[in-house]
Scaffold this motif. Structure first.
Motif, mmCIF file in Angstrom:
data_model
loop_
_atom_site.group_PDB
_atom_site.id
_atom_site.type_symbol
_atom_site.label_atom_id
_atom_site.label_comp_id
_atom_site.label_asym_id
_atom_site.label_seq_id
_atom_site.Cartn_x
_atom_site.Cartn_y
_atom_site.Cartn_z
ATOM 1 N N ASP A 19 0.820 -1.305 0.103
ATOM 2 C CA ASP A 19 -0.126 -0.129 -0.088
ATOM 3 C C ASP A 19 0.882 1.258 0.091
ATOM 4 O O ASP A 19 1.772 1.300 0.787
ATOM 5 N N PRO A 20 0.815 2.104 -1.052
ATOM 6 C CA PRO A 20 1.797 3.091 -0.872
ATOM 7 C C PRO A 20 1.528 4.219 0.202
ATOM 8 O O PRO A 20 2.540 4.887 0.453
ATOM 9 N N GLU A 21 0.308 4.157 0.781
ATOM 10 C CA GLU A 21 0.109 5.420 1.818
ATOM 11 C C GLU A 21 0.681 4.594 3.114
ATOM 12 O O GLU A 21 1.219 5.272 4.265
ATOM 13 N N ILE A 22 0.733 3.201 3.291
ATOM 14 C CA ILE A 22 1.209 2.721 4.592
ATOM 15 C C ILE A 22 2.439 1.644 3.982
ATOM 16 O O ILE A 22 2.099 0.787 3.246
ATOM 17 N N PRO A 23 3.614 1.932 4.362
ATOM 18 C CA PRO A 23 4.707 1.099 3.715
ATOM 19 C C PRO A 23 4.833 -0.492 4.181
ATOM 20 O O PRO A 23 5.853 -0.827 4.862
ATOM 21 N N VAL A 24 3.535 -1.288 4.169
ATOM 22 C CA VAL A 24 3.461 -2.465 4.568
ATOM 23 C C VAL A 24 2.766 -3.149 3.516
ATOM 24 O O VAL A 24 2.046 -2.665 2.825
ATOM 25 N N ASN A 25 3.091 -4.511 3.182
ATOM 26 C CA ASN A 25 2.276 -5.209 2.136
ATOM 27 C C ASN A 25 0.794 -5.395 2.456
ATOM 28 O O ASN A 25 0.455 -5.372 3.740
ATOM 29 N N ILE A 26 0.066 -5.561 1.357
ATOM 30 C CA ILE A 26 -1.325 -5.742 1.453
ATOM 31 C C ILE A 26 -1.772 -6.856 2.493
ATOM 32 O O ILE A 26 -2.899 -6.959 3.078
ATOM 33 N N PHE A 27 -1.084 -8.127 2.268
ATOM 34 C CA PHE A 27 -1.284 -9.221 2.939
ATOM 35 C C PHE A 27 -1.034 -8.841 4.461
ATOM 36 O O PHE A 27 -2.077 -9.274 5.294
#
Length: 103
Positions: A19-27
């Motif tokens: 997610d470009p707004e939160i630097p963590v993967n979507i999973f």
């Protein structure tokens, strides 16, 4: 063909979509609600976004579709976007919360 089950391969690929707004993967963010294997070469992915008005929603969904479709043995991918239930920070994995300092 890989010895790793398709579902595990799909989860691994989803961990590469951030997610470009939160630097963590979507999973790890908990945005992927369900991975449903349909036919031998078809998968439906039910997911959400952190906000309904996400400006890069189309890009995230396209990236999910393209990356999953690139897995050997997968020919058809349908990404279904839902906001029911709405995403909350409680859906994040402990790993994601720790990475963001939210534990």
């Amino acid at each position: 063909m890989s010895d790793i089950p398709l579902r595990d391969q799909i989860e691994d690929v989803l961990r590469t979509v951030e997610d470009p707004e939160i630097p963590v993967n979507i999973f790890e963010l908990g945005l992927v609600y369900k991975i449903q294997m349909m036919a031998a070469d078809s998968v439906h992915i039910y997911m959400t976004l952190t906000a309904p008005a996400c400006p890069v929603a189309g890009e995230i969904l396209m990236e999910v579709e393209n990356k999953v479709k690139a897995i050997e043995g997968i020919n058809e991918v349908e990404v279904r976007l839902t906001f029911d239930p709405p995403w909350t920070k409680d859906m994040m994995s402990d790993e994601a919360r720790l990475e963001l300092g939210w534990l």
